[in-house]
Scaffold this active site. Sequence first.
Site, mmCIF file in Angstrom:
data_model
loop_
_atom_site.group_PDB
_atom_site.id
_atom_site.type_symbol
_atom_site.label_atom_id
_atom_site.label_comp_id
_atom_site.label_asym_id
_atom_site.label_seq_id
_atom_site.Cartn_x
_atom_site.Cartn_y
_atom_site.Cartn_z
ATOM 1 N N TYR A 156 123.910 7.114 -54.974
ATOM 2 C CA TYR A 156 123.254 7.416 -53.698
ATOM 3 C C TYR A 156 122.169 8.474 -53.899
ATOM 4 O O TYR A 156 121.048 8.341 -53.392
ATOM 5 C CB TYR A 156 124.299 7.897 -52.696
ATOM 6 C CG TYR A 156 123.796 8.028 -51.275
ATOM 7 C CD1 TYR A 156 123.642 6.906 -50.473
ATOM 8 C CD2 TYR A 156 123.490 9.272 -50.728
ATOM 9 C CE1 TYR A 156 123.191 7.016 -49.162
ATOM 10 C CE2 TYR A 156 123.039 9.401 -49.424
ATOM 11 C CZ TYR A 156 122.896 8.262 -48.647
ATOM 12 O OH TYR A 156 122.443 8.370 -47.350
ATOM 13 N N LYS A 160 118.124 7.891 -53.061
ATOM 14 C CA LYS A 160 117.412 8.674 -52.050
ATOM 15 C C LYS A 160 116.315 9.542 -52.669
ATOM 16 O O LYS A 160 115.266 9.765 -52.055
ATOM 17 C CB LYS A 160 118.397 9.524 -51.250
ATOM 18 C CG LYS A 160 119.374 8.701 -50.405
ATOM 19 C CD LYS A 160 118.637 7.765 -49.446
ATOM 20 C CE LYS A 160 119.575 7.011 -48.527
ATOM 21 N NZ LYS A 160 118.848 6.128 -47.582
#
Length: 252
Positions: A156, A160
């Site tokens: 993640y 991002k």
Amino acid sequence: MTDRLKGKVAIVTGGTLGIGLAIADKFVEEGAKVVITGRHADVGEKAAKSIGGTDVIRFVQHDASDEAGWTKLFDTTEEAFGPVTTVVNNAGIAVSKSVEDTTTEEWRKLLSVNLDGVFFGTRLGIQRMKNKGLGASIINMSSIEGFVGDPTLGAYNASKGAVRIMSKSAALDCALKDYDVRVNTVHPGYIKTPLVDDLEGAEEMMSQRTKTPMGHIGEPNDIAWICVYLASDESKFATGAEFVVDGGYTAQ
């Protein structure tokens, strides 16, 4: 309603729940026509109806990682409402694992949605909206996790962070070519969403002042209003920027 987005036509991926739904709701409230996307038709149709009629909002079933589906999504939106002016790449998934424990399959699946999907939406958004005098805006949803590392969010974090820097590259390219397309990122902190509601003790943990100095987590509308600004002509000089809404988390 103040018609801040009158004349705007927006695509909001992952627009059926949480932050995406709030963005779509505020966009319609401010005068935009909106198409929301998601993978589940029943959830999507219900979400669209909760905001308004088919004259202002529609649902299109689409997986953000489906490259071919993006062209159809733009075509469907423009047939319904006219030229797309705004793309909000909001769809995303999470895997709560360290880099060491993340499988290759989990890594690739997460990046296919969180990074590939944003890339597809950004690329096609530029191609379809450039040089049309639309005041076009691409809003890519990153996260505070695009700034700081979390030992349990390896994939993640990677996705991002990549969205954050890719968006700057796209913003510079569009600016230097006078495309009249702006690209910015939004970085939510801890936000009260259905996922948080379903996790016992999560809101209390996220509200600790060591995590969120303001002492409480945010609401989806806190993110939605930033997106209204970025979709509107009020933000005509903002591009390649990062809009952090985190109650002070990253200021520590």
